[in-house]
Design a protein around this motif. Structure first.
Motif, PDB file in Angstrom:
ATOM      1  N   TRP A 106       0.861  -1.178   0.000  1.00 40.16           N
ATOM      2  CA  TRP A 106       0.000   0.000   0.000  1.00 40.16           C
ATOM      3  C   TRP A 106       0.898   1.228   0.000  1.00 40.16           C
ATOM      4  O   TRP A 106       1.685   1.439   0.927  1.00 40.16           O
ATOM      5  N   ARG A 139       1.715   5.555  -1.294  1.00 38.66           N
ATOM      6  CA  ARG A 139       1.232   6.899  -1.618  1.00 38.66           C
ATOM      7  C   ARG A 139       2.226   7.517  -2.592  1.00 38.66           C
ATOM      8  O   ARG A 139       3.423   7.568  -2.308  1.00 38.66           O
ATOM      9  N   TRP A 160      -1.827   9.734  -5.590  1.00 35.70           N
ATOM     10  CA  TRP A 160      -2.406   8.405  -5.775  1.00 35.70           C
ATOM     11  C   TRP A 160      -2.098   7.550  -4.554  1.00 35.70           C
ATOM     12  O   TRP A 160      -0.944   7.460  -4.124  1.00 35.70           O
ATOM     13  N   VAL A 161      -3.143   6.931  -4.008  1.00 36.77           N
ATOM     14  CA  VAL A 161      -2.999   6.042  -2.854  1.00 36.77           C
ATOM     15  C   VAL A 161      -3.674   4.723  -3.198  1.00 36.77           C
ATOM     16  O   VAL A 161      -4.863   4.698  -3.550  1.00 36.77           O
ATOM     17  N   GLY A 162      -2.916   3.630  -3.109  1.00 38.98           N
ATOM     18  CA  GLY A 162      -3.499   2.326  -3.422  1.00 38.98           C
ATOM     19  C   GLY A 162      -2.456   1.230  -3.452  1.00 38.98           C
ATOM     20  O   GLY A 162      -1.311   1.412  -3.004  1.00 38.98           O
ATOM     21  N   THR A 180      -2.996   1.133  -8.165  1.00 44.02           N
ATOM     22  CA  THR A 180      -4.433   0.941  -8.340  1.00 44.02           C
ATOM     23  C   THR A 180      -5.149   1.397  -7.076  1.00 44.02           C
ATOM     24  O   THR A 180      -4.881   0.882  -5.989  1.00 44.02           O
ATOM     25  N   THR A 181      -6.047   2.353  -7.211  1.00 40.05           N
ATOM     26  CA  THR A 181      -6.781   2.878  -6.059  1.00 40.05           C
ATOM     27  C   THR A 181      -7.956   1.959  -5.726  1.00 40.05           C
ATOM     28  O   THR A 181      -8.272   1.024  -6.462  1.00 40.05           O
ATOM     29  N   THR A 229     -11.368  -2.419   2.055  1.00 44.24           N
ATOM     30  CA  THR A 229     -12.087  -1.227   1.653  1.00 44.24           C
ATOM     31  C   THR A 229     -13.309  -1.045   2.567  1.00 44.24           C
ATOM     32  O   THR A 229     -13.505  -1.819   3.499  1.00 44.24           O
TER      33      THR A 229
END
Length: 426
Positions: free
Chosen positions: A366, A368, A380-382, A395-396, A421
């Motif tokens: 995970w 950033r 973008w965070v994912g 990929t978010t 999520t």
């Protein structure tokens, strides 16, 4: 809900998001984990705290397992957590593809090698890998919850599907206990099942014939679930067509009743129950009928997490509060060990490197990333997918993808095979 740990990383009672924000702003706590969000107190230990009983409830499913955590306090039972485990799909298909690839390679390279498949023996209690994975993922989720909350009790729905009952739901009494056709001839059974009438035109005062819903020439069988009654005229007019093609899809559906999910739950329910007992916590079992009755009594809609909430006799008459959000725990796995990639026909087309870590990152981490220019400018965070050349894909949670170079990526949490999520509760 936010998981809380003491300064020695022992679980404390969970708190609300507002309380966690206050503790972080006042410097009394620090962020311990992003997903699921967990904080660690700097000035508190478990010995100095008062812990209340927490019960974790599971509603096992073939594709999705519901979770709920109930706190039994002085003012009543309060639901502090809703969750769903989305089990990993496609395990059998990947094993079949691997088997085909290995057989092709073995035939090309060592075609005269003696067969060994008869030398292997399965252990007692063996489960197919696709079913074993469902049990392991539920147990893994339970272990993650116990790391963040002081769980005292467990509840699990003892799902019981009777495939014979599902195949012929109208059977009861002695006929159900001793078999479908005990004491009945096939024709007499069909006469009672279909009301002594043609299933297509409804004629009653004519000779009736045994009819295959899916003709044997189309792969149909002689099972009772594939047999019906039809008059001579309808039988001849139908010919080699199926009941669906003849214009009667409701008759055709009786030959398509899915028993796959029922078989999965029958195969895994005892394994999960025994493994939960092995944790040393008291485990409460419940039936699917009790779960449905209690859910309807509570006035709750049909959902996996609501079913989990109503599992077992410990369910109270009412709950003082319900969470507004549901955490979705999706099992993603930890990558693949296959080094040789193949096309749709099984021929090698690429070779992967043995190295999984590139520039300090690994697929599933995970991250950033902040890109200032270009098509993917922004924050973008994912989850990240690494590449040896240094150009990663982020990929978010919304499914958006961006090409990001590794120099602008910052690690937030190492990948552990899960994607967590959140969504609104129905």
């Amino acid at each position: 809900m936010v998981f809380v740990l003491d300064r020695q990383k022992n679980p404390l009672m969970p708190c609300t998001e507002k309380r966690a924000r206050q503790l972080l702003e006042r410097g009394r706590a620090m962020v311990h984990k992003i997903a699921p969000f967990t904080i660690r107190l700097k000035d508190r230990t478990a010995a100095e705290s008062v812990l209340q009983p927490l019960r974790v409830k599971f509603d096992p499913g073939s594709k999705t397992t519901g979770m709920a955590i109930v706190l039994k306090g002085a003012k009543g039972s309060k639901v502090v957590f809703f969750g769903e485990i989305v089990h990993k799909a496609g395990i059998k298909a990947k094993l079949d593809a691997r088997r085909a690839l290995r057989r092709g390679r073995r035939y090309r390279k060592t075609r005269y090698r003696q067969a060994r498949f008869q030398n292997r023996k399965r252990k007692e209690g063996w489960l197919p890998p696709s079913l074993e994975a469902r049990v392991d993922q539920t147990l893994h989720a339970m272990a993650k919850i116990r790391q963040g909350a002081p769980v005292t009790d467990l509840s699990v729905e003892h799902v019981r599907f009777d495939t014979q009952k599902l195949d012929n739901p109208e059977i009861s009494g002695v006929a159900y206990q001793q078999g479908t056709l005990l004491g009945y001839e096939v024709r007499e059974y069909l006469l009672e099942k279909w009301g002594r009438a043609c299933v297509y035109c409804g004629a009653t005062d004519v000779p009736l014939e045994v009819e295959h819903i899916v003709p044997k020439s189309r792969g149909g069988t002689d099972r009772v679930s594939n047999l019906a009654l039809a008059c001579h005229a309808c039988n001849q007019t139908k010919g080699s067509r199926t009941a669906d093609e003849f214009g009667f899809p409701d008759i055709q559906m009786q030959a398509r009743k899915p028993l796959r999910d029922a078989a999965m739950m029958n195969a895994t329910r005892w394994r999960l129950y025994e493994q939960l007992q092995a944790t040393g916590l008291p485990v409460e079992g419940g039936s699917g009928g009790r779960t449905k009755k209690q859910r309807l009594h509570q006035g709750l809609p049909k959902a996996h997490y609501y079913d989990a909430l109503c599992v077992g006799a410990s369910t109270p008459d009412r709950f003082t509060s319900l969470p507004a959000y549901v955490q979705i725990w999706t099992a993603k796995g930890r990558g693949t060990r296959q080094l040789c990639g193949a096309n749709a026909y099984g021929f090698p087309i690429r070779h992967r490197s043995r190295q999984k870590v590139h520039f300090g990152f690994q697929t599933g981490d995970w991250v950033r990333a902040e890109r200032k220019t270009g098509k993917f400018a922004g924050t973008w965070v994912g989850r990240v997918t690494v590449r040896a050349r240094g150009s990663f894909v982020v990929t978010t949670v919304d499914g958006n993808r961006a090409e990001i170079f590794h120099t602008v990526c910052r690690i937030l949490q190492r990948g552990n095979g899960w994607q967590i999520t959140q969504k609104l509760a129905s």
